[in-house]
Each structure stands twice: as structure tokens, then as C-alpha cells.
Design a protein around this motif. Sequence first.
Motif, PDB file in Angstrom:
ATOM      1  N   GLN A 153       1.055  -1.207  -0.015  1.00  0.00           N
ATOM      2  CA  GLN A 153      -0.104   0.064  -0.150  1.00  0.00           C
ATOM      3  C   GLN A 153       0.951   1.269  -0.072  1.00  0.00           C
ATOM      4  O   GLN A 153       0.219   2.320   0.205  1.00  0.00           O
ATOM      5  N   GLY A 154       2.014   1.001   0.145  1.00  0.00           N
ATOM      6  CA  GLY A 154       2.982   2.309  -0.097  1.00  0.00           C
ATOM      7  C   GLY A 154       3.512   2.771   1.104  1.00  0.00           C
ATOM      8  O   GLY A 154       4.152   3.889   1.287  1.00  0.00           O
ATOM      9  N   ARG A 155       2.940   2.172   2.206  1.00  0.00           N
ATOM     10  CA  ARG A 155       3.388   2.715   3.476  1.00  0.00           C
ATOM     11  C   ARG A 155       4.737   2.315   4.095  1.00  0.00           C
ATOM     12  O   ARG A 155       5.038   1.043   3.779  1.00  0.00           O
ATOM     13  N   PRO A 156       5.454   3.086   4.464  1.00  0.00           N
ATOM     14  CA  PRO A 156       6.781   2.636   5.189  1.00  0.00           C
ATOM     15  C   PRO A 156       6.903   1.601   6.261  1.00  0.00           C
ATOM     16  O   PRO A 156       6.108   2.043   7.436  1.00  0.00           O
ATOM     17  N   VAL A 157       7.733   0.566   5.974  1.00  0.00           N
ATOM     18  CA  VAL A 157       7.464  -0.449   7.352  1.00  0.00           C
ATOM     19  C   VAL A 157       8.862  -0.842   7.473  1.00  0.00           C
ATOM     20  O   VAL A 157       8.906  -1.847   8.477  1.00  0.00           O
ATOM     21  N   ASP A 158       9.809  -0.359   6.744  1.00  0.00           N
ATOM     22  CA  ASP A 158      11.119  -0.669   7.448  1.00  0.00           C
ATOM     23  C   ASP A 158      12.407   0.450   6.823  1.00  0.00           C
ATOM     24  O   ASP A 158      11.763   1.127   5.842  1.00  0.00           O
ATOM     25  N   ALA A 159      13.532   0.452   7.196  1.00  0.00           N
ATOM     26  CA  ALA A 159      14.532   1.237   6.668  1.00  0.00           C
ATOM     27  C   ALA A 159      15.778   0.723   6.863  1.00  0.00           C
ATOM     28  O   ALA A 159      15.996   0.102   8.083  1.00  0.00           O
ATOM     29  N   THR A 160      16.632   0.729   6.159  1.00  0.00           N
ATOM     30  CA  THR A 160      18.048   0.160   5.950  1.00  0.00           C
ATOM     31  C   THR A 160      19.115   1.109   5.593  1.00  0.00           C
ATOM     32  O   THR A 160      18.940   2.020   4.663  1.00  0.00           O
TER      33      THR A 160
END
Length: 839
Positions: free
Chosen positions: A212-219
Motif C-alpha cells: 500500500q506504499g506505507r513505510p515499514v522498514d528502513a536500512t
Amino acid sequence: MTVLDIPAASLVVLVGASGSGKSTFARDHFGPYETLSSDSFRGLVANDETDQSATAAAFDALQYVAGKRLAAGLLTVIDATSVQPDARRKLVELAKAHDVLPVAIVFDLPESVSSARNEIRADRSIPAGVVKRQTDQLRRGLRHLAKEGFRKVHILRTPEDVASVTITRTRLLNDRSDEHGPFDVIGDVHGCRSELEALLGALGYALARDEQGRPVDATHPEGRRVVFVGDLVDRGPDVVGVLRLAMGMVASGTALAVAGNHEAKLVKALRGAKVTISHGLEETLAQLAGESEEFRNRVATFCYDLISHLVLDDGRLIVAHAGLKEQYHGRASGRVRAFALYGETTGETDEFGLPVRYPWAQDYRGKAVVLYGHTPVPTVEWINNTACLDTGCVFGGALSAMRYPERGVVSVPAEQVWYEPIRPLVAETPAREPGVLSLADVQGKLIIETGTHGKIGIKEEQSAGGLETMSRWATDPRWLVYLPPTMSPPNTSAREGYLEHPAEAFSSFRDQGVTDVICEEKHMGSRAVVLVSRDPRRFDAPDDWRGVIHTRTGRPFFDPVTERSFLERLDTALEQAGVWDEVAADWVLLDGEILPWSLKTGGLIREQYASVGAAGVTAMSAAESVLAQAAASGIDVAELAGRTRARVEDIGLFRDAYRRFVGDPGEVRFAPFQLLAAGDSTFETRDHAWHLAIADRLVATAPDLITPTARLRVDLGDEDATAHAIRWWEDLTAGGGEGMVVKPFANLSRTEKGLVQPGIKVRGREYLRIIYGPDYTDPASLARLRDRDTGRKRSLAGREYALGVEALRRFTSGEPLWRVHEAVFGVLALESDPIDPRL
């Protein structure tokens, strides 16, 4: 096999009747110093382990020792019956007082087993009735142990249970000391998802999104990880989005997080507890109401599992929502959690009706960096090795992160004011206060941790000597960021006519594993540290302040007018030589010699050296006259006359030695040999060629101010090169030079033998007459003088060097003034050591 989980930092109480096997169990599973036995303490206070009349005194002593161990963070085991609730209560209170977890291991064995064991004991006789009473007391209290405060209760009911036990020591949840980062510690987000995404982007993280285009992680491409300081929720426009991203990062291992007070309150609300819906909680609950029950349960579990604080990087970094006093680091108790979540208040309220928080950071003296949030401030400021990262994003401020270990701050502005603050954003304290120094920091026996030499001890009497010098004569501590080390001579030479010779210095470096050295001309001047600044604010100084020049013991070198003129001329030379551009800083710190020597030693020359020379000439002239008369009358005085002529020659050489170093006080010159630091950098790892090249550029631009330093690089593995260096020294000293200093070419050096001496001075044969007297070259005098304690001098020089480097590193990395001053003071204190000043 029965596995008992014991927290590594805890108070373990063995509970059981006499004969249940507690002492044997303790010997089998714990170290000899970890177990404190009530029987042993009866023996200590009464010389009899069975003397029940000594029980009260024994337990007083036991609890005192246990308290000392717990204060040091050591696991401690209490071997006593502890079957009575009052006995256990005191031990639980002891654990709580030191913020460690109390653990009970209960030996609920059949009474018959304990009685049978007691019957065969040779060391004492315990009646069966006593065992029965203890067993009854134990079983009556079993169900209450958790209510009494024990965080873990392990019950062993049979001898087989006891025999099969394996103890596993587990770290506390807050102990992540084996994780070294690098980290990006982010302040209070409070539902500002858009700003969080922008900040992660500025920090170099790549966001991962769901379908859905929602941010769920970041590396991060370099493996960096985020640490959230808590208060992810409430007040902001997208609490759900922040939680989805933060929970995803924590789940994937790209982030860590601690609890904030807003998460603690949210957990209560989600679990149905009665809470006051205020301070933004209403926004969070409204946003969560639109999510699935499964998501709300995940949020509740996530927030509940958040711990009070994190200990990272071998204890060098602490992250807690509201900060944490040093005594609470790595501890676990309700008191620790309360402080980490809410801080400490004075009990008062301000004009806005909000609690007045105790400024714990102003009193903090810990070595660990503490990063926190909770109380919004306009900008991130360092206060005694702590920094608040809550810059009030939700209130229209900014969202900030601290890069660790770099200590760089990255911020993104808030998109708008999302929640009107009750209280305006104000700094907790000024970033740099003149009065941050405390007598307690430098009083008594000190242990100073350095990055190059480990721990360095300062004796109480050395501290007293340092305080005397500092309080009477020293430069303002705000501007005294470095003191140079003393310099050791080489081992005493056995060569005829010499006390010091380059061969011994070269041999010393070879022994330390260093063969690439540089020999530098030793100027006959006065050691000086020169700080040139173009930004007085960095040093909390007046607007027209240009820097300071001080001696190696911290005393001002010149009067204010001469100092300012000197600094202005040096500033111009630095500009013309391109040094300011090269270091890209607004201040530099230089180490060198100020010439002539007589500028600071005029009184010494007049009152000591000149008077000795004059007295010698007068006495020897009279002696020669008398001897001449005696010889004329036929008396054989040839031998005595020969010795007298030799002494006359020595007196002449002595006068020549000090006179050549008397100069015109109007012709002040500076011989720099090292650029110590500039801006946020230190240069002790730059080789000496780099440092001397800068000095050469200064000579070229200001030859009337800067004196060049002759030098020779030497390969100690090459005999011809070594011989050439010795001849170079002989020529230098024969021409009137003081001598040379031999240094590792690479500058700061470590070998398998430890920290290498930063420099060894080799003074010339004639110069040493000034130090040791006109006739020191007499064979009898040399034999006596060769018994010198140069080893102690070398040890002192190495420790002072390490402290000087430590002070520079602390200052350039932005540590608080008291931390810098601690290392600087350490050098001054060591200088008070009673070592032969002629060395």
C-alpha cells in the motif's frame, strides 16, 4: 536436567532448612567470592560458626559486604536459611537499594532428608525440632515469595532436582553492550511520520514500503542502526504510520527502541486500565481505532516489551527516554524504570502548571554518553557528556538525531505546529558554563581513563600539588586544554666523558620495536603552548580575545599586551602560510619553544648561574695566585696547581655555556615543532614530517617571528645512518646547541610493548654543565652522576603524554570542560612528583 535462569546482575537468596544442601549447591554453582555464608560471617565476628548469639552481628556484616558487591555490579549469593519472611524482606530491600533483581532458589526438600543429613554432620549438631520448624516456616511462606518482591523463584523439591541443576546466567534485557553501532539515535517523534521519513532519508536510510506504499522498514547501506528514545506516540498527525515503521525496523533488527512515558500510558489504555485521556493520548487512541484488532494487539505488545534503557558499545553509550544517572546504568528496578521514563522532579510546578524537573545532567560525571529526550529543547546541546534529542518536532520545532560515535547532529524542521505546546521550548542549561568545574573532580586520589595508556592513577599528594599550582598561577581553565609532557633523557651513557649520548636513545627505541625515528634540534628556549583563536565563543572568552600562551605548567607566558601582539603576528603567519585553510578551523593549538631562554630565566641566570660563575672565577683566581707564590718559594704544588687549572677551565666552559643562551628580550621568537589540534581534529597520528613542514611554511612567511628546527630522519637498522646521526648531534652541540630530541617518526606509536616514548632528549656535553655544575665532567663526578633514576622519569613522561593526548581528544570531540580539565589537571598533578629536576 533442570536449568535455572539467573540474571547476571542479581542478588540470589538460597532459601531452605539446615541440611537441605544450600552450601554444597553454592560451592558447586557459584564462585568462592560470590557466596556469602551466614556461618562464615558468624566465624568472622565471633570465631565460631555455630555461635547463634553472634547471628545479629554476623548478618549486619554480611549485608554490608553484600551491599558493596551489589554496588559494584557483582552477582551475590546469600547462603543462609532465610526461611523467615523478615530475613527475606531485608535481603529484598538490599537488592532494591542497589537496583538489582532479587532471585530466590528454594530448597523445599522433605524434612526427613534434611534431618538425616544433619545427623551425620560432624561439625555441629542441629536438633530435629529446629529442622521441622524451619521446614514449616519455609512452606508457609512459599506462596508469598513473588509478593515479597522476588523477581524469579526457583523451587527444588527433591535431591534429584538439586543434583540435576544447571545455572544459566543471562544478561539483563537492557544489556546490549556487545552491540557497537554505529547508531543514529532519534529524539521524540510523537506521531510525526513525514518528518521521520525525511530524517531517515537525511541520515542515508532507504525506506521499504508495503504493497500500500506505507513505510515499514528502513536500512542503511553502511549497516548503521537507529535507536528511538521513546515517545513515538501521541500528539502528532500519523501515530499509526510512525508505529508501523518503527515496529518494522525493530522487528528486522535495523532499529532498537526504549520506552517513553507516552508508550507506558498507551499500554495501560490498550489493556483496559483506567487512565486520564490527555496529553495527546486521545489522538493516538482515535487513530488506532481505525486499525484492525490484530494491529492494536501488536502495538500493545510492542510498547509493553520496550525496556527502560539500553546499555550499548561496551557501556560507552546509554539511551533512556528521560536520561539516567550513572548509578542506574545497567540496573533493573522500579526506581530505575521510573527515572528513565519520567526523570526526577523537584516536587514543584512552574508557571505553566508543569512539574519542575531536577537538572540531573548538570551533576552528571559519568564516562558513558547519555542520550535522551522527554523534555523538548530548541537545539541539541552537550551537557556533561549528555544530550537531549527532543527538539520539539510535534510543537513546530525539529526532529533530531545524534550520530554515534561521531557526535554529529542531523535535524529536519517540522512541517508545521502539530500540537500547541503548553510551555515554550527553552534550553535546559547553557551549552557551556564557566562554572562546570568542581573541586571534587580533581581532589584526592584519582583514576583517569585514557585511550592510549589505559587507567592512570594520581596519588592524593600529587593532586594536592597540582591544586596548589592550578589555584595560584594557572591560565583560566576554559583556555587550558593541554599541557605538554615532561621529557625523559636516555639511559646514562658509559662512554668516557659523557653522561648522555644518542646511542642510548637509539637503543631505547630499538628495544621498543621502533626503528624509524626523527632527530630534532632541541632549542634552548622555554616550552610553550600557543592557542590562537578566531572564535572566542568556542572558549567562552571575551569578544576581543585572540588566544593564550602558557608555560608547560599552565602559567601565562607574557603580559597581556605582549601576548596579544605575539598572537596577532602568529595569526597573520598562519594565514599567509595557508594553515588556516588546510585545517579548516577557527582555532589552532601549537607546541614549541619560545626564545631566548633568558626571557623566562633571567633571574635564574643572574642569581644562580652568574653568581656561581663569578664566585668560581674569584676563588680560582685567588687559588692560582697562592699556588704561584707557593711554587716560587720552592714548595711542590704541581699536582694541586694542575687540578686548579682544570677547575678554572671548567668554570670558563660553564660561563660560556649559559652565556650563549642569553638573548635580547626584545627579539622574541617561536620555534613550533608540532600542531597539536585544530577545530574538531587532533594530529598526534600525523608523522613529524607533516608537523615540521607546517613549521617550515611559518618560517618562510614570518622569519622574524618563527625559528626553524633542524632535523634528521634516521633508520636505526642502518649502522651508517645511525653513525651519521651521532656526528650530526656532535656537530650541533659543538656549535653551541643544547642537543636534540629523538622521536618516533610516525608520532604516536604503540608496539607490543605498549605506548612508545613520545621523545627522548639527548643533551650536549657542554650544556649539561649548566645542569650539573662546572666540574661535572670530572671522572669522580661522572661516576656519581651516572646513578640516575631515568626509568622513573620515562614512566612519568609516558603517563603525562597519554593524559595530554586524552585532553585534546576530549576537547575536540566536544566533551564537557570538566572532562578535559580532568586530564589536563592530571599532567599538572604528576608534575608535582619529587623526581630529580635535572633529569
